[in-house]
Motif scaffolding. Structure first.
Motif: not given
Length: 358
Positions: A142, A145-146, A149, A161, A320, A351
């Motif tokens: 995560l 993937l973020f 963001y 996380w 999420v 995500y």
């Protein structure tokens, strides 16, 4: 009243190793409460101080409501060779020996349904320990993937996380040792994760008026509450349960409200799957506590492990979803969309991708 006490006793008392409960009432008018609880597990000598290998501690005068709270929060029993723990009317816990006591194995008043040290001489509850693995697998994925963001909206997602992984580590430590320190760390890690998530994503319309819709100010307030609760938890452990309920239950209702408002079917389906996982986790947790004897008879005392797996999936999905709802409401110009990894299908890891960001 007695039937209510017995229900709470059966639900919250989970020491399967000794299957005994000790409580001494100094007031005669409370004797029926003590005796009713003791009778439910075969203990009849209310005022005696010895029950086999278990020593009972004297309590101060308690009324029926106080008795229920005591039963829920802590069994007032310790082994003869263990340091004495006194729980008075102030609800404070005072250790008669050093702080090292809380690190000793088996000092937690909570013991789940899984048989202790059955699979390993070093790990008290092997399945309950290893079932936290998802809390350690998801965070590195995560965090990758973020990245977009974090760079464009809020780098605090990395803290979320990280706390997610800390929850898994603390839970594994607790179930491996059944120590009081492990229990407190497990509960406090969950409290900090909830508090930080509230600070990041709680919609501003739910802020107190004196916050003035200031997200940074609200984050500081949530951090202050977490710090105070953390210190208080070592003096009043019952605070953990109330704090977790205070933050955990509203999360579920806020999620369902946001799902109903959303018109994107992909998001709605993900949200309702999350609610199903959360419900399955809660049911597993409750059944493990209440019907442990049944699962043990079939040699399947592992429902708390199911709770770990289901709540891990539900928890990261909730994070999420709230990150997405916040992005849609406050960063609409970045065009946030929900994606799934490794393939953009609805059963991967969700995500957020920002279509209009660098």
């Amino acid at each position: 009243m007695c039937s209510i006490i017995n229900f709470f006793f059966k639900m919250f008392n989970t020491d399967r190793s000794s299957k005994s409960f000790c409580f001494s009432c100094e007031s005669n008018h409370n004797e029926f409460l003590c005796k009713d609880a003791l009778d439910s597990i075969g203990q009849h000598d209310v005022h005696g101080h010895e029950y086999g290998h278990v020593s009972c501690l004297q309590s101060e005068h308690v009324d029926p409501l106080r008795y229920v709270v005591l039963m829920i929060q802590k069994r007032i029993c310790q082994q003869k060779n263990s340091p004495t723990v006194w729980l008075g009317a102030s609800r404070s816990i005072k250790m008669s020996h050093s702080f090292l006591y809380v690190m000793e194995r088996g000092t937690s008043p909570i013991d789940w349904c899984e048989f202790n040290y059955t699979h390993s001489p070093f790990i008290a509850e092997l399945i309950n320990t290893t079932s936290n693995i998802l809390f350690l697998i998801f965070p590195p994925i995560l965090c990758q993937l973020f990245k977009q963001y974090a760079n464009n909206i809020d780098r605090g997602i990395y803290i979320i996380w990280t706390l997610f992984a800390v929850v898994g580590i603390c839970s594994a430590y607790f179930h491996a040792t059944l120590s009081l320190l492990g229990q407190l760390l497990d509960e406090l890690a969950i409290l900090w994760l909830l508090a930080f998530a509230f600070g990041m994503w709680l919609p501003r319309q739910y802020y107190p008026k004196w916050i003035n819709n200031d997200r940074k100010k609200f984050k500081k307030v949530m951090m202050l509450i977490s710090v105070v609760a953390s210190f208080a938890a070592f003096i009043y452990p019952w605070i953990n349960s109330f704090a977790l309920m205070t933050l955990g239950i509203p999360t579920f209702f806020l999620l369902t409200k946001e799902i109903r408002r959303c018109r994107i079917q992909r998001i709605r389906r993900l949200g309702w799957r999350c609610c199903i996982c959360y419900t399955a986790a809660a049911v597993s947790w409750i059944l493990d506590r209440i019907f442990c004897d049944i699962w043990s008879a079939y040699n399947l005392p592992y429902l708390h492990g199911v709770w770990h797996i289901m709540i891990a999936i539900a928890s990261y999905t909730v994070c999420v979803l709230f990150a997405y709802f916040d992005a849609i409401h406050n960063y609409e110009d970045l065009l946030p969309v929900m994606k799934f990894w490794p393939q953009d299908k609805e059963y991967g890891i969700p995500y957020i991708e920002l279509k209009n960001a660098a």
